[in-house]
Design an enzyme around this catalytic site. Structure first.
Site, PDB file in Angstrom:
ATOM      1  N   ARG A 112      -7.048  16.720  27.538  1.00  0.00           N
ATOM      2  CA  ARG A 112      -5.906  15.811  27.328  1.00  0.00           C
ATOM      3  C   ARG A 112      -6.348  14.394  27.686  1.00  0.00           C
ATOM      4  NH1 ARG A 112      -1.437  14.241  31.143  1.00  0.00           N
ATOM      5  NH2 ARG A 112      -0.002  13.114  29.815  1.00  0.00           N
ATOM      6  N   HIS A 157       0.256   6.058  27.681  1.00  0.00           N
ATOM      7  CA  HIS A 157       0.092   6.359  29.102  1.00  0.00           C
ATOM      8  C   HIS A 157       0.093   5.020  29.852  1.00  0.00           C
ATOM      9  CE1 HIS A 157      -1.492   9.588  32.037  1.00  0.00           C
ATOM     10  NE2 HIS A 157      -1.314   8.506  32.770  1.00  0.00           N
ATOM     11  N   ASN A 201       3.609   9.595  28.510  1.00  0.00           N
ATOM     12  CA  ASN A 201       3.323  10.196  29.797  1.00  0.00           C
ATOM     13  C   ASN A 201       4.273   9.655  30.861  1.00  0.00           C
ATOM     14  OD1 ASN A 201       1.391  11.618  31.748  1.00  0.00           O
ATOM     15  ND2 ASN A 201       1.502   9.552  32.601  1.00  0.00           N
ATOM     16  N   GLU A 202       4.951  10.540  31.541  1.00  0.00           N
ATOM     17  CA  GLU A 202       5.774  10.200  32.708  1.00  0.00           C
ATOM     18  C   GLU A 202       6.593   8.927  32.535  1.00  0.00           C
ATOM     19  OE1 GLU A 202       3.672  10.222  36.415  1.00  0.00           O
ATOM     20  OE2 GLU A 202       3.013  12.293  36.183  1.00  0.00           O
ATOM     21  N   ASN A 343       4.227  17.357  34.464  1.00  0.00           N
ATOM     22  CA  ASN A 343       3.263  16.912  35.479  1.00  0.00           C
ATOM     23  C   ASN A 343       3.884  17.146  36.843  1.00  0.00           C
ATOM     24  OD1 ASN A 343       1.773  15.934  33.355  1.00  0.00           O
ATOM     25  ND2 ASN A 343       1.847  13.787  33.973  1.00  0.00           N
ATOM     26  N   TYR A 345       2.861  17.314  41.221  1.00  0.00           N
ATOM     27  CA  TYR A 345       1.867  17.158  42.287  1.00  0.00           C
ATOM     28  C   TYR A 345       2.352  17.598  43.659  1.00  0.00           C
ATOM     29  CZ  TYR A 345      -1.009  14.530  39.045  1.00  0.00           C
ATOM     30  OH  TYR A 345      -1.785  14.180  37.983  1.00  0.00           O
ATOM     31  N   GLU A 415      -0.384  18.044  33.870  1.00  0.00           N
ATOM     32  CA  GLU A 415      -1.156  17.485  35.000  1.00  0.00           C
ATOM     33  C   GLU A 415      -0.787  18.205  36.283  1.00  0.00           C
ATOM     34  OE1 GLU A 415      -0.979  13.239  35.823  1.00  0.00           O
ATOM     35  OE2 GLU A 415      -1.029  12.791  33.688  1.00  0.00           O
TER      36      GLU A 415
HETATM   37  C1  NOJ Z   1       0.379  11.048  37.042  1.00  0.00           C
HETATM   38  C2  NOJ Z   1      -0.132  10.023  36.083  1.00  0.00           C
HETATM   39  O1  NOJ Z   1       0.084  10.473  34.783  1.00  0.00           O
HETATM   40  C3  NOJ Z   1      -1.603   9.697  36.287  1.00  0.00           C
HETATM   41  O2  NOJ Z   1      -1.893   8.561  35.547  1.00  0.00           O
HETATM   42  C4  NOJ Z   1      -1.894   9.528  37.752  1.00  0.00           C
HETATM   43  O3  NOJ Z   1      -3.221   9.165  37.970  1.00  0.00           O
HETATM   44  C5  NOJ Z   1      -1.572  10.824  38.474  1.00  0.00           C
HETATM   45  N1  NOJ Z   1      -0.171  11.064  38.339  1.00  0.00           N
HETATM   46  C6  NOJ Z   1      -1.918  10.811  39.958  1.00  0.00           C
HETATM   47  O4  NOJ Z   1      -1.145   9.883  40.620  1.00  0.00           O
END
Ligand code: NOJ
Length: 522
Positions: A112, A157, A201-202, A343, A345, A415
């Site tokens: 991706r 992005h 993206n996001e 995504n 984290y 992600e």
């Molecule tokens: C999500 C984002 O899409 C990416 O650009 C970023 O580096 C990561 N989070 C980590 O923060």
């Protein structure tokens, strides 16, 4: 934003905490031992992700136009914590063949990546298409295909062309049309080789941090209005690009197109306190539902609509700070994604918040929720980052219950990865991927959620926005001091490679506590 909210929310915030927390994160609870009792089916997509501004460099080469990140960082060189920018970054503009080799090394068949809008359209508009931009992306995609790797391409992005930013960026409704034009150029030029697209993206991080706040470029700080306008027009732009593909290009190109949304997991601070439970739900509706509901169910969530309307009235506005979609726009948005790109984290603890922590008006103030770190979740990197694998499964369930089940959709995790301070023996990352992937297996097998794929963030250490090069997420280390931008696999690259190959998680593999893999050789 001030106080703990700033600490909790600032994705861009510097800094990294002790290594001790990393080490303590390694002690595996009982369930993370031996071989995982579930496996990833053959058709499960494993990939790795990057984005154009974070890796390409070549910011002014081949006639590329400036993106608003280029412009912002040249104007404010100290905006990033280390004073860096992405003028060269990992130099993938020159080294993309190396990138492809690294993806191959990991045994992956999906990659991706994103296209830089101003590399292809230096002015932002389609009246001038860069020959060099065309050639560059054609080369990248063909190199991937030669290596049997399917490109999964994000159109946007975060690197908006500066000429469009100068017109107000995503706060200007006309940018919706310019995005559609850009998408048309991309589909026409590359739709023969790119079969999986994501529009954006996001949008949440982009609008919240860049338009509502100052943590990301363009740092407009237009809180309370800017983040909602940005949200509204990004959603419409996404839907237009989706329908353009669906009607005009899909019949001949036969691909898929979706969007990538993001969310933390919102864990009630006290699970037996109904107010904390409600706060967690409100957070998810306001930060994820505001994007996902229009796309998958039609229109903004009721909670979001009512909350912003009420607050706006109380604050003396004649109209809601959250714009309305017309009936036609609701219809256009609903169903405008072939899959749910997610995504994820980290997690936060949530409780109700009176609001004096926040700017008024703002999305944070409208949400009325305070975020805190759990004292026991490891924090090996940036201040916003904590490790809570169980939160991943909970988020997958929340997304499933609200959007996937009822629409018979699938999720692709676009992600997921760990932030640390660097180093080749990245045991915290190894532990993170094992545990998060295991939670994914549980969500798939025990909760019956249709999850099609997983992309690790990120292939290599990259420019991490406001953190510059201080926060690391890569499976490969990049030597940013060397002109060659030398790339070296970290231990986590071996781990990911092994999971991809065996389709199973061996919790002992490269675990410092295991006698089975003593040497942990690089
Ligand atoms: C999500 C984002 O899409 C990416 O650009 C970023 O580096 C990561 N989070 C980590 O923060």
């Amino acid at each position: 934003m001030r106080g703990k909210s700033r600490v909790a929310l600032s994705v861009a915030a510097l800094a990294c905490f002790s290594f001790l927390s990393t080490v303590s994160g390694l002690s595996e609870p009982l369930m993370y031992t031996g071989l995982s009792n579930y496996t990833f089916p053959e058709e499960f997509i494993f990939g790795v992700a990057t984005s154009a501004y974070q890796i390409e460099g070549g910011w002014n080469l081949g006639g590329k136009g400036e993106s608003m990140w280029d412009t912002h960082l040249h104007k404010y060189p100290n905006y990033t914590v280390d004073g860096s920018n992405a003028d060269i970054a990992a130099d993938s503009y020159h080294l993309y063949k190396e990138d492809v080799k690294m993806v191959q090394y990991l045994g992956l068949t999906y990659y991706r990546l994103s296209m830089s809008w101003p590399r292809l359209l230096p002015r932002g508009t389609d009246n001038y298409i860069s020959e060099d931009g065309k050639r560059y992306y054609r080369n990248v995609f063909e190199e991937l295909l030669k290596a049997n790797i399917t490109p999964v391409v994000t159109l946007f992005h975060w690197d908006l062309p500066t000429p469009l930013m100068d017109l107000g960026g995503w706060n200007n409704p006309r940018v919706v049309d310019y995005f559609e034009d850009y998408a048309r150029v991309a589909f026409e030029l590359f739709g023969d080789v790119v079969k999986i697209w994501t529009t954006m993206n996001e949008p949440h991080q982009h609008c919240y941090n860049g338009y509502g706040g100052t943590q990301f470029a363009p740092a407009l700080n237009a809180h309370g209005i800017g983040e909602y306008l940005c949200t509204h027009y990004m959603l419409l732009a996404h839907a237009k690009a989706y329908h353009l593909y669906d009607k005009v290009f899909r019949p001949k190109q036969n691909g898929q197109i979706g969007i990538t949304l993001d969310s933390f997991w919102a864990e009630p601070k006290n699970a037996s306190d109904p107010e904390d439970v409600a706060a967690a739900e409100n957070y998810l509706q306001m930060h994820l539902g505001i994007y996902a509901n229009p796309i998958f169910n039609g229109d903004y969530p009721d909670f979001v609509r009512q909350r912003v309307n009420n607050m706006s009235i109380q604050q003396g506005y004649t109209r809601s700070r959250l714009p309305y979609f017309s009936q036609e726009e609701v219809k256009m948005l609903k169903g405008s994604s072939d899959f749910f790109g997610l995504n994820h984290y980290a997690s936060f603890l949530m409780s109700p918040c009176p609001g004096d922590e926040y700017n008024v008006p703002s999305m944070d103030h409208d949400t009325g929720v305070c975020l805190e770190q759990h004292p026991n979740w490891p924090k090996p990197g940036a201040v916003w980052f904590s490790v809570n694998p169980e939160g991943f499964r909970k988020l997958l369930n929340w997304v499933n219950d609200n959007y996937i089940k009822r629409n018979n959709m699938s999720i692709i995790v676009t992600e997921n990865g760990l932030c640390d301070l660097g180093g080749l023996k990245d045991y915290a990352r190894i532990s993170y991927h094992k545990k998060y992937l295991y939670q994914l297996l549980l969500a798939k097998n025990l909760d019956n959620i249709n999850i099609q794929g997983y992309f690790a963030w990120t292939l290599m250490d990259v420019f991490e926005w406001t953190d510059g090069y201080t926060s690391k997420f890569g499976l490969f280390h990049v030597d940013f001091e060397s002109p060659e931008r030398t790339r070296t696999p970290k231990l986590s690259a071996q781990l990911y490679k092994q999971i991809v190959k065996t389709r199973q998680i061996d919790f002992e593999f490269l675990s410092p506590e295991s006698s089975k893999y003593q040497s942990n050789k690089l």
